[in-house]
Design a protein around this motif. Sequence first.
Motif, PDB file in Angstrom:
ATOM      1  N   ALA A   1     -30.218  42.412 110.489  1.00 25.40           N
ATOM      2  CA  ALA A   1     -31.060  43.266 109.231  1.00 25.40           C
ATOM      3  C   ALA A   1     -30.270  44.552 109.015  1.00 25.40           C
ATOM      4  O   ALA A   1     -30.090  44.960 107.749  1.00 25.40           O
ATOM      5  CB  ALA A   1     -32.452  43.786 109.606  1.00 25.40           C
ATOM      6  N   ALA A   2     -29.619  45.242 109.918  1.00 24.45           N
ATOM      7  CA  ALA A   2     -28.904  46.323 109.672  1.00 24.45           C
ATOM      8  C   ALA A   2     -27.706  45.953 108.904  1.00 24.45           C
ATOM      9  O   ALA A   2     -27.125  46.798 108.260  1.00 24.45           O
ATOM     10  CB  ALA A   2     -28.393  47.088 111.049  1.00 24.45           C
ATOM     11  N   ASP A   3     -26.967  45.147 109.260  1.00 24.78           N
ATOM     12  CA  ASP A   3     -25.947  44.675 108.465  1.00 24.78           C
ATOM     13  C   ASP A   3     -26.296  44.346 107.031  1.00 24.78           C
ATOM     14  O   ASP A   3     -25.517  44.718 106.185  1.00 24.78           O
ATOM     15  CB  ASP A   3     -25.439  43.354 108.939  1.00 24.78           C
ATOM     16  CG  ASP A   3     -24.580  43.265 110.142  1.00 24.78           C
ATOM     17  OD1 ASP A   3     -24.155  44.350 110.382  1.00 24.78           O
ATOM     18  OD2 ASP A   3     -24.328  42.246 110.690  1.00 24.78           O
TER      19      ASP A   3
ATOM     20  N   LEU B   1     -28.365  46.028 105.379  1.00 19.61           N
ATOM     21  CA  LEU B   1     -28.584  47.248 104.735  1.00 19.61           C
ATOM     22  C   LEU B   1     -27.342  48.032 104.387  1.00 19.61           C
ATOM     23  O   LEU B   1     -27.263  48.727 103.549  1.00 19.61           O
ATOM     24  CB  LEU B   1     -29.438  47.999 105.562  1.00 19.61           C
ATOM     25  CG  LEU B   1     -31.217  47.648 105.928  1.00 19.61           C
ATOM     26  CD1 LEU B   1     -31.452  48.642 106.733  1.00 19.61           C
ATOM     27  CD2 LEU B   1     -31.600  47.504 104.515  1.00 19.61           C
TER      28      LEU B   1
END
Lengths: 316, 316
Positions: free
Chosen positions: A303-305, A307
């Motif tokens: 998920a952070a990727d 973003l």
Amino acid sequence: MTAQEIIDGVRAGTCRHIGRAISLAESGSADGRQVLAALHPATGRALRVGLTGPPGVGKSSLVSALVGLLRAAGQTVAVVSVDPSSPFTRGAVLGDRIRLAEHFVDPGVFIRSMATRGHLGGLSEATADAVLILDSAGFDVILVETVGAGQNEIEIQALTETVVLALMPGSGDSIQAIKAGLMEIPDVIVVNKADRPGADLLRAEIESALTLVPGGPWKPPIVETVAIEGRGTRELWETVTAHRAFLDTDGRLEARRRDGLARQLRQVALDRVARAIEAKVPPEALAQIVERVMAREIDPATAADQLTGPLRRESS
Amino acid sequence: MTAQEIIDGVRAGTCRHIGRAISLAESGSADGRQVLAALHPATGRALRVGLTGPPGVGKSSLVSALVGLLRAAGQTVAVVSVDPSSPFTRGAVLGDRIRLAEHFVDPGVFIRSMATRGHLGGLSEATADAVLILDSAGFDVILVETVGAGQNEIEIQALTETVVLALMPGSGDSIQAIKAGLMEIPDVIVVNKADRPGADLLRAEIESALTLVPGGPWKPPIVETVAIEGRGTRELWETVTAHRAFLDTDGRLEARRRDGLARQLRQVALDRVARAIEAKVPPEALAQIVERVMAREIDPATAADQLTGPLRRESS
């Protein structure tokens, strides 16, 4: 008021134009950038002094006393306050306001409080810009006041050439500041409210903490003051100017400024990208990604990727 | 040990594999990513409780007492400590070590201290990964201990569902925590060392500060403990579980987790880009840009543009 009028006004040292220039720089507009770029070559003349310390140690009384001293000696002074609890910003007790009132109407004194807009990041660039503008406006001394809390204290070191750490007897926060390893930051340490019980003990604790700091050619002197009565503040200023005289030898001032500038640029760069991400990820996009993690379709790292993906690919 | 062996070991709850998984996640390697992605679907079962507060209020004694209570009730417990001064990490006084020793050898207890590697950023992702791994390993309760300082307290709120703020009488730091507006964070407030003078005064200050917090359906209860003697800790745990029962109604737990996850992802995204910039700007490139600013060839804002240029263009 055009950008050029503001530039000319700042160069002439007009308070109205200086205030306008700082607001314009804070807005981040093209005009603001133009003003900063035009004024920057004229910087580097002011004595930039930082004053930091926990809440309640009397930083505003110290500032007020120093301003009085400097004005009596014919020097002009600008105060930049980044302490949200400072009387220069809000929450002044009546006594403080009265003490400061005389300075507010003195044209040789410029006082600016930087609003904390919920983001320390933007604040650090705004503060740097304000100092740049005030320096170019020809003030002899710029005092930057921040409330003591790790990050701020490191930033004040980037913006000023002499940092004064204020502590007081009988304060847990003062002891905490000593324990928190902040002793590497100050060039001068002031024990304010030195007429209170525990001043000797505090001095002993400071001296003990200073023995743990890697020794250099400058050992931070400890000055005792009762700022509200003006006691010791002349000695404090003499100590500040002694530090400056020390910096003026062996190219130390240049080295200090170079180091401060590197820290400042790195911080500003990080803050800008942080804002870019905030702008890049609208709440609904974030909410959608959060839902996918909640449903265990993707893990948090993936998920952070999502973003930061485009930003990270560009930078790798 | 292959990634698959580690994944299987964590699922089986083997301490050796859990420790290895956390280290692997910290390394940021592809194997670490694979382990996290594989374990993530099995998370969401543990009771995640945060414990925060200023240094010296007895957080480690509280953790130790709660671990003892939970073990006696047959529950397994993982402790993640992100407090650099915690005895779980280093700087333990002898008494602490002795009290904790029994837990260190109990297979139903897993204790992990997250090293502060000079970068709070990386730490927050590493802590989130550790909590994910421990949750998937089947621990009934995960206690996340952080030292109280603004940023950490907000992060603990993202990672846990019940946050306990620990304070103590006669501590300037405790009063400061109240004043600093941290009262919006805790779900439960514990006054530890409640046998010391000033406990009533502290409770009154907390109650007064709580009246300023926007009222919701849950008002943080105040529990008094003397953790070192085990006094009040059972009531503390009952209050924590009461908060969980509250969350279990009206979809509040889901909402809380969704909100925490959004904060966590935003933070992780920012941290990653910050590291990307640090990696992108080698010291010599920064030094070169600093020299140009020192020579007044460019102003600081333009210099910051040069540092962040490609990243910002991509993101605009």
